[in-house]
Write an enzyme that holds these catalytic residues in place. Structure first.
Site, PDB file in Angstrom:
ATOM      1  CG  ASP A  81      -0.231  -0.224   2.522  1.00  0.00           C
ATOM      2  OD1 ASP A  81       0.990   0.059   2.578  1.00  0.00           O
ATOM      3  OD2 ASP A  81      -0.868  -0.657   3.497  1.00  0.00           O
ATOM      4  CG  HIS A 409      -1.982  -7.235  -2.063  1.00  0.00           C
ATOM      5  ND1 HIS A 409      -3.338  -7.374  -2.282  1.00  0.00           N
ATOM      6  CD2 HIS A 409      -1.851  -6.147  -1.259  1.00  0.00           C
ATOM      7  CE1 HIS A 409      -3.992  -6.428  -1.646  1.00  0.00           C
ATOM      8  NE2 HIS A 409      -3.110  -5.658  -1.014  1.00  0.00           N
ATOM      9  CG  ASP A 460       1.548 -15.677  -8.737  1.00  0.00           C
ATOM     10  OD1 ASP A 460       1.533 -14.591  -8.112  1.00  0.00           O
ATOM     11  OD2 ASP A 460       2.206 -15.855  -9.778  1.00  0.00           O
ATOM     12  CD  GLU A 469       0.367  -6.162   1.587  1.00  0.00           C
ATOM     13  OE1 GLU A 469       0.314  -4.933   1.419  1.00  0.00           O
ATOM     14  OE2 GLU A 469      -0.415  -6.775   2.346  1.00  0.00           O
TER      15      GLU A 469
END
EC number: 3.2.1.4
Length: 492
Positions: A81, A409, A460, A469
């Site tokens: 993020d 991610h 995946d 992530e």
């Protein structure tokens, strides 16, 4: 029956450690080390330097802190993020520093890049602690950010600034920040003495603040930091952890006395087989035990006993194991992002093995004996699993080997780069890249993902964030492990 109970753990240990995987082809630890450090350049926030090597990244979040009248540009995004969480960033910086302190001599030319990675973190932490009695602990609203899928260069979500102060304490994040600054001061002691003194002086001030104004930052900032980096374990361990690093960096008696006086009060012996951004207990005991094993600090003997207990608690094949191993040999702890436990606990095994070697000691664990060689073998087995010696035949480090996760991610990696797509990609527009079955267009080289589950299976797929992530605190201890094994690929 007694004979059978003795033999079985030994057989299990041998199977986990010595059964040659059919998928193993040997590993280039030097290449893996280079890539594990390069990953941190992909996590950089702020104004990127001319020598930035991951060229698909660009400047981002240049005005961070402006809403509070301070400069909080720089630092690292913690994971996939665009938030800057101070707690895991400080732990990442501490572990990068410990990696260099213990294993920097075997990193070769990559040592320079590892030191740069530390300084990118400490430069930010110095900004975050510039005002006495205040630590800025987060930039960005996690709920706003997680509601969007944007590359950091386009980010237009809330960049709210969160802080702790005397009225709203956070001994956990402040204690970890003090630890990071103190550990880094050792890294720079000979490389840049003036910078080292600045780091140590700031660590001293931040620790005094953490100790005087006690409390958990998740109580003060619950709605901002929870459930993302909530302090589930309490702040006591971070106070001991910060004191331990300040003692190591400064050699001042006051920190030694603090540790001895507060060992029981601050629960040094609790949950001794846990180590990560939230729980420092095993790390405290291993770090302090070095002085005992070097014959320098008998008054810390109880910490060595705790460290020995930690070692015995995670040995595969022990009668009452406190951790689990998958059929493929991976250490498994409950919760998400398992690789954070694998790299952190393996780092402690390797560090302690070196301390034991210097002291010519072993750790008796009932029916098993933990020799330095055995601990290195366990740590190396975990590293090899990460690099591809596993039932999936998959390297969990992006860019290492022929087969690795392609759909991690990670916003910046999964959305087209600015050079490939110069126009703005908005909050919801990015969702199509999140949901796309296609591989990420930008390779986040060196990123280690959360990893497989207890059955050694790995999807995946971006939506499976607990497994796909990457995080900075997975890689930070791995840097030390790879630094060692790049120079010692066989053990004795």
């Amino acid at each position: 029956m007694a004979r059978k109970s003795l033999i079985f753990p030994v057989i299990l240990l041998a199977v986990l450690l010595f059964s040659p995987p059919i998928y193993s082809a040997g590993h280039d630890y030097r290449d893996a080390l280079r890539k594990s450090i390069l990953f941190f350049e992909g996590q950089r926030s702020g104004k990127l330097p001319p020598d930035q090597r991951l060229k698909w990244r660009r400047d981002s979040a240049l005005r961070d802190g402006s809403s509070a009248g301070v400069d909080l540009s720089g630092g690292y995004y913690d994971a996939g993020d665009n938030i800057k969480f101070g707690f895991p960033m400080a732990f990442t910086t501490t572990m990068l520093s410990w990696s260099i302190i213990d294993f920097g001599k075997t990193m070769g030319p990559e040592l320079r890049n590892a030191v740069k990675a530390v300084k990118w973190g400490t430069d930010y932490l110095l900004k975050a602690t510039a005002i006495p009695g205040v630590v800025f602990v987060q930039v960005g609203d996690a709920y706003s950010d997680h509601n969007c899928w944007e590359r950091p260069e386009d980010m237009d979500t809330l960049r709210t600034v969160y802080k702790i102060d005397r009225a709203h304490p956070g001994s956990d994040v402040a204690g970890e920040t003090a630890a990071a600054l103190a550990a880094a001061s050792i890294v720079f002691r000979k490389r840049d003495p003036a910078y080292s003194r600045l780091l140590l002086d700031r660590a001293t001030r931040v620790f005094a603040f953490a100790n005087r104004y006690r409390g958990a930052y998740s109580n003060s900032l619950y709605h901002a930091v929870c459930p993302f980096y909530c302090d589930f374990n309490g702040y006591q361990d971070e106070l001991l952890w910060g004191a331990a690093w300040l003692h190591k960096a400064s050699r001042k008696r006051a920190y030694r006395e603090f540790i001895v006086k507060n060992e029981v009060i601050l629960k040094a012996g609790d949950t001794i087989n846990e180590f990560g951004w939230d729980n420092k207990h095993a790390g405290i005991n291993v770090l302090i035990s070095k002085e005992v094993l070097m014959g320098k600090a008998e008054y810390f003997e109880s910490f060595k006993q705790n460290a020995d207990g930690f070692i015995c608690s995670i040995l595969p094949g022990i009668s009452h194991p406190q951790v689990q191993y998958s059929r493929g040999g991976l250490l498994v702890k409950t919760g998400g992002s398992n690789m954070q436990h694998v790299t952190s606990l393996s780092f402690l095994l390797l560090a302690y093995s070196n301390y034991l070697s210097h002291a010519k000691k072993v750790v008796p664990c009932g029916e098993l004996t933990a020799s330095p060689s055995l601990l290195r073998q366990i740590a190396k087995r975990q590293v090899d699993y990460i690099l591809g010696d596993n039932p999936m035949g998959l390297s969990y480090m992006v860019g290492y080997g022929q087969k690795f996760p392609r759909r991690i991610h990670h916003r910046g990696s999964s959305v087209p780069s600015v050079s490939a797509h110069p126009s703005h990609i908005g909050c919801k527009e990015g969702s199509r890249y999140f949901l796309s079955p296609n591989p990420n267009p930008n390779l986040l080289v060196g990123a280690v993902v959360g990893g497989p589950n207890v059955t050694d299976a790995f999807p995946d797929s971006r939506p499976y964030f607990q497994q796909s992530e990457p995080t900075t605190y997975i890689n930070a201890p791995l840097v030390g492990l790879l630094g060692y094994f790049s120079a010692h690929s066989t053990w004795r």
